[in-house]
Each structure stands twice: as structure tokens, then as C-alpha cells.
Write a protein that holds these residues in place. Sequence first.
Motif, PDB file in Angstrom:
ATOM      1  N   TYR A 182       5.998  -2.711  -7.690  1.00  0.00           N
ATOM      2  CA  TYR A 182       5.680  -4.129  -7.589  1.00  0.00           C
ATOM      3  C   TYR A 182       4.271  -4.281  -7.032  1.00  0.00           C
ATOM      4  O   TYR A 182       3.794  -3.432  -6.286  1.00  0.00           O
ATOM      5  CB  TYR A 182       6.646  -4.847  -6.638  1.00  0.00           C
ATOM      6  N   SER A 183       3.637  -5.384  -7.413  1.00  0.00           N
ATOM      7  CA  SER A 183       2.352  -5.713  -6.785  1.00  0.00           C
ATOM      8  C   SER A 183       2.345  -7.204  -6.461  1.00  0.00           C
ATOM      9  O   SER A 183       3.235  -7.939  -6.877  1.00  0.00           O
ATOM     10  CB  SER A 183       1.196  -5.344  -7.716  1.00  0.00           C
ATOM     11  N   ILE A 184       1.332  -7.634  -5.723  1.00  0.00           N
ATOM     12  CA  ILE A 184       1.331  -9.019  -5.250  1.00  0.00           C
ATOM     13  C   ILE A 184       1.031  -9.976  -6.404  1.00  0.00           C
ATOM     14  O   ILE A 184       0.253  -9.664  -7.306  1.00  0.00           O
ATOM     15  CB  ILE A 184       0.306  -9.196  -4.103  1.00  0.00           C
ATOM     16  N   LYS A 185       1.689 -11.130  -6.391  1.00  0.00           N
ATOM     17  CA  LYS A 185       1.405 -12.136  -7.408  1.00  0.00           C
ATOM     18  C   LYS A 185       0.821 -13.380  -6.749  1.00  0.00           C
ATOM     19  O   LYS A 185      -0.155 -13.936  -7.205  1.00  0.00           O
ATOM     20  CB  LYS A 185       2.698 -12.482  -8.161  1.00  0.00           C
ATOM     21  N   ASP A 186       1.436 -13.771  -5.640  1.00  0.00           N
ATOM     22  CA  ASP A 186       1.014 -15.025  -5.024  1.00  0.00           C
ATOM     23  C   ASP A 186       1.492 -15.061  -3.570  1.00  0.00           C
ATOM     24  O   ASP A 186       2.487 -14.417  -3.236  1.00  0.00           O
ATOM     25  CB  ASP A 186       1.659 -16.192  -5.798  1.00  0.00           C
ATOM     26  N   VAL A 187       0.767 -15.781  -2.729  1.00  0.00           N
ATOM     27  CA  VAL A 187       1.320 -16.070  -1.402  1.00  0.00           C
ATOM     28  C   VAL A 187       1.500 -17.579  -1.298  1.00  0.00           C
ATOM     29  O   VAL A 187       0.706 -18.345  -1.824  1.00  0.00           O
ATOM     30  CB  VAL A 187       0.419 -15.554  -0.242  1.00  0.00           C
ATOM     31  N   GLY A 211       0.833  -1.209   0.000  1.00  0.00           N
ATOM     32  CA  GLY A 211       0.000   0.000   0.000  1.00  0.00           C
ATOM     33  C   GLY A 211       0.859   1.248   0.000  1.00  0.00           C
ATOM     34  O   GLY A 211       2.066   1.196   0.267  1.00  0.00           O
ATOM     35  N   GLY A 212       0.242   2.390  -0.336  1.00  0.00           N
ATOM     36  CA  GLY A 212       1.004   3.626  -0.430  1.00  0.00           C
ATOM     37  C   GLY A 212       0.376   4.787   0.322  1.00  0.00           C
ATOM     38  O   GLY A 212       0.791   5.934   0.169  1.00  0.00           O
ATOM     39  N   ALA A 220       4.381   0.620   8.598  1.00  0.00           N
ATOM     40  CA  ALA A 220       5.742   0.241   8.211  1.00  0.00           C
ATOM     41  C   ALA A 220       6.741   0.885   9.183  1.00  0.00           C
ATOM     42  O   ALA A 220       7.658   0.223   9.677  1.00  0.00           O
ATOM     43  CB  ALA A 220       6.021   0.674   6.779  1.00  0.00           C
ATOM     44  N   ILE A 221       6.523   2.159   9.496  1.00  0.00           N
ATOM     45  CA  ILE A 221       7.429   2.868  10.406  1.00  0.00           C
ATOM     46  C   ILE A 221       7.352   2.263  11.812  1.00  0.00           C
ATOM     47  O   ILE A 221       8.371   1.928  12.423  1.00  0.00           O
ATOM     48  CB  ILE A 221       7.074   4.378  10.451  1.00  0.00           C
ATOM     49  N   GLU A 222       6.126   2.091  12.284  1.00  0.00           N
ATOM     50  CA  GLU A 222       5.923   1.593  13.652  1.00  0.00           C
ATOM     51  C   GLU A 222       6.472   0.171  13.817  1.00  0.00           C
ATOM     52  O   GLU A 222       7.228  -0.113  14.744  1.00  0.00           O
ATOM     53  CB  GLU A 222       4.417   1.651  13.969  1.00  0.00           C
ATOM     54  N   LEU A 223       6.098  -0.709  12.899  1.00  0.00           N
ATOM     55  CA  LEU A 223       6.495  -2.116  13.057  1.00  0.00           C
ATOM     56  C   LEU A 223       7.980  -2.333  12.782  1.00  0.00           C
ATOM     57  O   LEU A 223       8.550  -3.328  13.224  1.00  0.00           O
ATOM     58  CB  LEU A 223       5.653  -3.020  12.147  1.00  0.00           C
ATOM     59  N   SER A 224       8.618  -1.383  12.052  1.00  0.00           N
ATOM     60  CA  SER A 224      10.040  -1.572  11.749  1.00  0.00           C
ATOM     61  C   SER A 224      10.902  -1.528  13.017  1.00  0.00           C
ATOM     62  O   SER A 224      12.055  -1.951  13.004  1.00  0.00           O
ATOM     63  CB  SER A 224      10.518  -0.516  10.747  1.00  0.00           C
ATOM     64  N   LYS A 225      10.323  -1.049  14.120  1.00  0.00           N
ATOM     65  CA  LYS A 225      11.082  -1.020  15.389  1.00  0.00           C
ATOM     66  C   LYS A 225      11.329  -2.424  15.928  1.00  0.00           C
ATOM     67  O   LYS A 225      12.300  -2.675  16.613  1.00  0.00           O
ATOM     68  CB  LYS A 225      10.309  -0.207  16.439  1.00  0.00           C
ATOM     69  N   THR A 226      10.376  -3.343  15.636  1.00  0.00           N
ATOM     70  CA  THR A 226      10.505  -4.680  16.219  1.00  0.00           C
ATOM     71  C   THR A 226      10.419  -5.807  15.196  1.00  0.00           C
ATOM     72  O   THR A 226      10.563  -6.972  15.553  1.00  0.00           O
ATOM     73  CB  THR A 226       9.400  -4.923  17.282  1.00  0.00           C
ATOM     74  N   SER A 227      10.118  -5.463  13.926  1.00  0.00           N
ATOM     75  CA  SER A 227       9.961  -6.531  12.926  1.00  0.00           C
ATOM     76  C   SER A 227      10.806  -6.224  11.696  1.00  0.00           C
ATOM     77  O   SER A 227      11.259  -5.103  11.505  1.00  0.00           O
ATOM     78  CB  SER A 227       8.504  -6.642  12.468  1.00  0.00           C
ATOM     79  N   LYS A 228      10.972  -7.242  10.858  1.00  0.00           N
ATOM     80  CA  LYS A 228      11.671  -7.056   9.592  1.00  0.00           C
ATOM     81  C   LYS A 228      10.611  -6.699   8.553  1.00  0.00           C
ATOM     82  O   LYS A 228       9.746  -7.508   8.225  1.00  0.00           O
ATOM     83  CB  LYS A 228      12.364  -8.371   9.225  1.00  0.00           C
ATOM     84  N   ILE A 229      10.703  -5.449   8.059  1.00  0.00           N
ATOM     85  CA  ILE A 229       9.611  -4.932   7.224  1.00  0.00           C
ATOM     86  C   ILE A 229      10.022  -4.786   5.762  1.00  0.00           C
ATOM     87  O   ILE A 229      11.065  -4.218   5.447  1.00  0.00           O
ATOM     88  CB  ILE A 229       9.164  -3.535   7.730  1.00  0.00           C
ATOM     89  N   THR A 230       9.148  -5.276   4.869  1.00  0.00           N
ATOM     90  CA  THR A 230       9.253  -4.944   3.449  1.00  0.00           C
ATOM     91  C   THR A 230       7.990  -4.167   3.103  1.00  0.00           C
ATOM     92  O   THR A 230       6.885  -4.600   3.429  1.00  0.00           O
ATOM     93  CB  THR A 230       9.325  -6.212   2.579  1.00  0.00           C
ATOM     94  N   LEU A 231       8.169  -3.006   2.465  1.00  0.00           N
ATOM     95  CA  LEU A 231       7.014  -2.215   2.048  1.00  0.00           C
ATOM     96  C   LEU A 231       6.949  -2.246   0.522  1.00  0.00           C
ATOM     97  O   LEU A 231       7.899  -1.882  -0.151  1.00  0.00           O
ATOM     98  CB  LEU A 231       7.136  -0.777   2.564  1.00  0.00           C
ATOM     99  N   VAL A 232       5.816  -2.705   0.003  1.00  0.00           N
ATOM    100  CA  VAL A 232       5.655  -2.852  -1.444  1.00  0.00           C
ATOM    101  C   VAL A 232       4.552  -1.912  -1.926  1.00  0.00           C
ATOM    102  O   VAL A 232       3.466  -1.871  -1.343  1.00  0.00           O
ATOM    103  CB  VAL A 232       5.264  -4.311  -1.813  1.00  0.00           C
ATOM    104  N   HIS A 233       4.854  -1.144  -2.985  1.00  0.00           N
ATOM    105  CA  HIS A 233       3.852  -0.228  -3.526  1.00  0.00           C
ATOM    106  C   HIS A 233       3.937  -0.230  -5.043  1.00  0.00           C
ATOM    107  O   HIS A 233       5.015  -0.412  -5.602  1.00  0.00           O
ATOM    108  CB  HIS A 233       4.088   1.190  -2.960  1.00  0.00           C
ATOM    109  N   ARG A 234       2.815   0.002  -5.707  1.00  0.00           N
ATOM    110  CA  ARG A 234       2.764  -0.171  -7.164  1.00  0.00           C
ATOM    111  C   ARG A 234       3.450   0.953  -7.947  1.00  0.00           C
ATOM    112  O   ARG A 234       3.686   0.835  -9.129  1.00  0.00           O
ATOM    113  CB  ARG A 234       1.322  -0.290  -7.633  1.00  0.00           C
TER     114      ARG A 234
END
Lengths: 107, 340
Positions: B209-214, B157-158, B166-180
Motif C-alpha cells: 500500500y502507499s499513501i493516497k490522501d490525508v 516506509g521500509g 514502529a517497534i519503539e512507538l508500539s509500546k505506547t501508541s497504536k501503530i500501523t506500518l505501511v510499506h509499498r
Amino acid sequence: MAKIKYIEFNGKEHEADVANGLSVMEGAIQNDIPGIDGDCGGGMSCATCHVYINDDEWYKKLPEKEMGEDDMLDQAYEPKSNSRLSCQLIVSDDLDGLKVHMPEKQA
Amino acid sequence: MIKTDAVIVGAGPTGLFCAHQLGIIGLKCEIVDNLDKIGGQCIELYPDKPIYDIPAVPECTGEELTNNLIEQIKSFKFNFHLNDRVQELKNENDKWIVKTSNGKEFETPNVIIAGGVGSFEPRKFPTKSAEKYDGKSVLYSIRDKSIFKDKSVVIFGGGDSALDWAIELSKTSKITLVHRRDEFRGAPASVQKVKELSESKVINLMTRYSIKDVKGNGSLESVEVKSETGESKVINADYVLGFFGLIMQLGPIAEWGLNLDKKTIPVNTENFETNKKGIFAIGDICTYPGKLKLILSGFHEGALAARGCFKYARPNEKYRFEFTTSSSTIKDRLGVKEND
């Protein structure tokens, strides 16, 4: 007046004569063409009139996106770089022969 | 089971003013809305945008309009059931049994659908494979952020939700942010912060990038993203979050046996009743020849629908038309003092 071709995701084509001043979205609604919803009525606040302009020449010929259209397109179903909101495409003689492709679904 | 004279589905301006009209004629109602706040589209889509076509109000915002409508019905003390959605309607002995998704039940002779263009739901990933993990590791809102601690999280999302999380969770998690695309529509300060975190390699930022598959085997393992040119990449993920805004969906309303015309409900223009006795539709969701999707039309429709409810709620009484300027009964109901 312009002849607009609306192509559904499954390839089914619809052609409509749309009066100048209407939007491409309104042209679809008034002619009962499926695939474009236009829930908000053309206020650029819903992204349910999303279309693709597959012909690059046509894409470049269309008036540029105004502020906000890309933001709204972020929320559309499967947006691409050739995506437009059809409520923002106002019909004039210049659009005669335009082809728009509809996404698989709007919401 | 709550017994009432009318259940209003939707707490937008039309539903709120209809509640006022019910209160004025001495009926009770309960108001249900899927959003967590009162106001419908006015509050969700354009709280700060000025509206110029409310009669006798030259200019007001969606939020001001909502606050005034709430103020106008305060004396009736009607109950609001927010964060809840009317799921099921059943007719029993000429009464409607209304069930909500939170398990509440109402018994009422009247249901007034003031649902706008439907209920607001988060827009979901287009990929079928994401459905399997929906609510478990594929999420569209966050209730408890502690579950992400030390996990790999891919956010799509953008807008502000995507950037803020993304900002908040990056303190405790490994974050990838994907936007089209390269531009973000969130607040400039958040965009700046995300770019900084990306440069310092705290956030893995992937644009275009956008989602293709999980993918996963029982539990989610990775998410595959694609670029428009067809290039794809696989990112390890314990959780996938999607923030694509809200869409409006008719939802369960479509299942209630009402006549539908596209996404709207045809009504008569005498009292805005649908093809089902005791079910009314007002505001953007109703349709009839000449229908205008304006707030002021919704007010008119609500006033007439409220009178339509009276005969079912008080079958042994005769409805008497009164003006608020002169009726002492109405003034009592409104809790205003007569000063003469």
C-alpha cells in the motif's frame, strides 16, 4: 545501438539512439531529455533516474533487478511494481524499441 | 554578526580540504552544513563503503576519509555550524552578508559553495493534502516521542527508521506500518521483530500500500492508502510519519542569482569563481568543460578557490606561494614543531 523512447509524465515523447553499453539514464542525459536527473551519476544511490516500464512484455524482458535497486526505489517518488532505475538498464541491441515512462517528478 | 575571510557552504570532503587550504595561506573561515555531522555524502550515503581513488590512499571508507580531513584542519580551530543551512546571500559594500536558517549572520568577502548535489532533506509524501499538516501531524523526523503516547500513528516506509520507530512507538501508541512491498530493507532483526508484533496484533502491518490522501477537519483525522490495483482503505490517524530517506535538493542556492546549468554552477577553471564576484563553487556542484565528479577533483578545485579568496580577503597583500615542507609560516599555522 538501440532506439529508446522516453515519455514524459505529460505524454511528450522523445526518441534517442543510445549506444550499446550506456545506461538508459545516460541516454537521456546525453540527449538532454527532461524528466530523468541521475544525480548520483549512476551509482544506484539516489533514485532520481526512476522510470516505469508500462509494457509488461518489456518489463519481463529486462534483466532482473540487482540487490539494492528495490531498496533505492523505496525512496523514489511514487514507485510502483513496474518501476526501475534507468541507470541499471544497460543498452544493447536487445533493448531496441524500449519505451520508458517518466514519473511526475524525480525528487 | 561573525566577520570572517570566507564562509564555506558544505562540510563534505571538498569543503573540508578547501578549509585546509585557506588555513595554510592564513585565512579564516566558517563552515556551515545542513546535516548534523561533518562529512557530507561520505558520511551520509557511504560511511562504510571503501573508496579506492584518493591519491596515495589505496583504500579508505567515507568515514575514515572524513576523520582524516577533520584531523588535518584541527590546528586551525575553524567553527562548524551544523544542522544549519545558508538561506540568504546579500551583497553590501562589496561584502557578502550570509544568513542561515537558524538566524546566524556572517560578513565575508568570500563564499565558497561546496554543496555537493545540494542539501539533504527528508523526502516528503507526494500527496498535496499532506502539506497542510506538515510539521504538525505529518512528520518526517521525531524530536519528542512523548507526543505520540496513546495516539494512533501511521508510519510509512521500509527502512530502519520506519521499522525502529514502529517497534519503539508500539509500546505506547497504536501503530500501523505501511510499506509499498513485502520486503523490507531494514536490519533483519528489526524486520523479524515487526513481523512478530504484527502476528501478535500489536502492530497493524499493511504491505503493498502507499499513501493516497490525508484527511481532517482542522486537525488530522485519517489517512487513506491505496494498493496498486486501486483498492483503498482509510485508517484513523492522529499522526502520520514518513521515512523515505533523504533527497538532495539545491534549495536556496538556486535563489542567489548564480548562473545554473541544470543543478550545477558553471565556474572558471582559474579560481572556480562563479558569475558573482567573491562566490566560488567547488566539488560536485560546480561544472566546467571536462569536469569529473571525483573527490580528488574537489581537492584541486578547493586549493585554487582558496587562492582566489586571498585577493578579496587581503586586498593590500600579495599572495606568496609556499610549500608546506619548507615554509616556517605554514608550519606555525599548522602548529607543527620544526625539528632541525
